[in-house]
Scaffold this motif. Structure first.
Motif, PDB file in Angstrom:
ATOM      1  N   LEU A  52     -22.465 -63.311  16.239  1.00  0.00           N
ATOM      2  CA  LEU A  52     -21.849 -63.349  14.915  1.00  0.00           C
ATOM      3  C   LEU A  52     -22.407 -64.548  14.169  1.00  0.00           C
ATOM      4  N   VAL A  53     -22.901 -64.303  12.980  1.00  0.00           N
ATOM      5  CA  VAL A  53     -23.387 -65.361  12.092  1.00  0.00           C
ATOM      6  C   VAL A  53     -22.430 -65.385  10.912  1.00  0.00           C
ATOM      7  N   ASP A  54     -21.655 -66.450  10.833  1.00  0.00           N
ATOM      8  CA  ASP A  54     -20.606 -66.553   9.820  1.00  0.00           C
ATOM      9  C   ASP A  54     -19.704 -65.319   9.842  1.00  0.00           C
ATOM     10  N   GLY A  55     -19.417 -64.831  11.056  1.00  0.00           N
ATOM     11  CA  GLY A  55     -18.499 -63.724  11.250  1.00  0.00           C
ATOM     12  C   GLY A  55     -19.094 -62.335  11.145  1.00  0.00           C
ATOM     13  N   VAL A  56     -20.380 -62.247  10.838  1.00  0.00           N
ATOM     14  CA  VAL A  56     -21.043 -60.954  10.649  1.00  0.00           C
ATOM     15  C   VAL A  56     -22.001 -60.702  11.813  1.00  0.00           C
ATOM     16  N   LEU A 117     -12.684 -55.781  14.332  1.00  0.00           N
ATOM     17  CA  LEU A 117     -11.240 -56.017  14.417  1.00  0.00           C
ATOM     18  C   LEU A 117     -10.781 -57.174  13.548  1.00  0.00           C
ATOM     19  N   LYS A 118     -11.670 -58.069  13.198  1.00  0.00           N
ATOM     20  CA  LYS A 118     -11.289 -59.144  12.274  1.00  0.00           C
ATOM     21  C   LYS A 118     -11.098 -58.601  10.870  1.00  0.00           C
ATOM     22  N   ARG A 119     -11.881 -57.587  10.501  1.00  0.00           N
ATOM     23  CA  ARG A 119     -11.750 -57.040   9.147  1.00  0.00           C
ATOM     24  C   ARG A 119     -10.851 -55.807   9.106  1.00  0.00           C
ATOM     25  N   ALA A 131     -18.792 -48.793  13.395  1.00  0.00           N
ATOM     26  CA  ALA A 131     -19.074 -50.215  13.629  1.00  0.00           C
ATOM     27  C   ALA A 131     -20.026 -50.432  14.804  1.00  0.00           C
ATOM     28  N   LEU A 132     -19.993 -49.534  15.782  1.00  0.00           N
ATOM     29  CA  LEU A 132     -20.816 -49.686  16.984  1.00  0.00           C
ATOM     30  C   LEU A 132     -22.065 -48.799  16.978  1.00  0.00           C
ATOM     31  N   ARG A 133     -22.336 -48.163  15.869  1.00  0.00           N
ATOM     32  CA  ARG A 133     -23.416 -47.161  15.817  1.00  0.00           C
ATOM     33  C   ARG A 133     -24.794 -47.740  16.096  1.00  0.00           C
ATOM     34  N   ALA A 153      -7.469 -53.861  19.927  1.00  0.00           N
ATOM     35  CA  ALA A 153      -6.656 -53.884  18.706  1.00  0.00           C
ATOM     36  C   ALA A 153      -5.175 -54.002  19.062  1.00  0.00           C
ATOM     37  N   GLU A 154      -4.761 -53.265  20.088  1.00  0.00           N
ATOM     38  CA  GLU A 154      -3.370 -53.323  20.552  1.00  0.00           C
ATOM     39  C   GLU A 154      -3.040 -54.739  21.055  1.00  0.00           C
TER      40      GLU A 154
END
Length: 162
Positions: A52-56, A117-119, A131-133, A153-154
């Motif tokens: 993750l670079v700045d969350g991305v 999951l953060k967004r 997201a995982l494609r 997520a749970e």
């Protein structure tokens, strides 16, 4: 020729000298000894090197360090709680649901799922797939991977409500 790189790596600001044209994956693995991000294809297509670079989510195997100067970089190792050593909800979700077989894609899957999951804390199956494609799993644990993200997520919701 060397350049100075300053980043926040897993919550800690670090500065090091690196070759001017170094790739982030090489610096993470060779300079900082972080083995979570894997070398997979070397072409930013398999996702094994995802950080993750700045969350991305970003592919470290093709990312020049010049592009991350001053950035917040999070690797798989940075998801563990530094005080307790507890796994992140995403890591725990993958463990609970056996979301990895050989484990090679696991780093990329966990990092991409963390960003998702953060967004989107309560994603639909379609959101997870989307997201995982770009992360390849050759073992075919796709059902378990989706279940792992739903479990994460749970766990995140439980943690937020505690």
């Amino acid at each position: 020729m060397k350049r100075t790189l300053t980043i926040t790596l897993n919550g800690v600001e670090v500065t090091t000298e690196v070759p001017a044209h170094a790739l982030l994956l090489d610096v993470l693995r060779e300079t900082f000894g972080l083995n979570g991000p894997k070398y997979g294809c070397g072409k930013a297509q398999c996702g094994a090197c995802t950080v993750l670079v700045d969350g991305v989510p970003a592919r470290a195997c093709m990312l020049a360090v010049s592009r991350v100067q001053g950035a917040r970089i999070t690797t798989l190792e940075g998801l563990v709680d530094p005080e307790t050593g507890a796994l992140s909800p995403v890591q725990q979700g993958f463990l609970d649901c056996e979301g990895a077989q050989c484990g090679y894609c696991l780093n990329g899957m966990v990092m991409a799922a963390t960003a998702l999951l953060k967004r989107s804390p309560d994603p639909k199956t379609e959101d997870i797939v989307q997201a995982l494609r770009h992360n390849l799993c050759r073992c075919g644990t796709h059902k378990e991977i989706i279940a792992s993200v739903k479990r994460a997520a749970e766990l995140m919701r439980k943690r937020a409500n505690a």
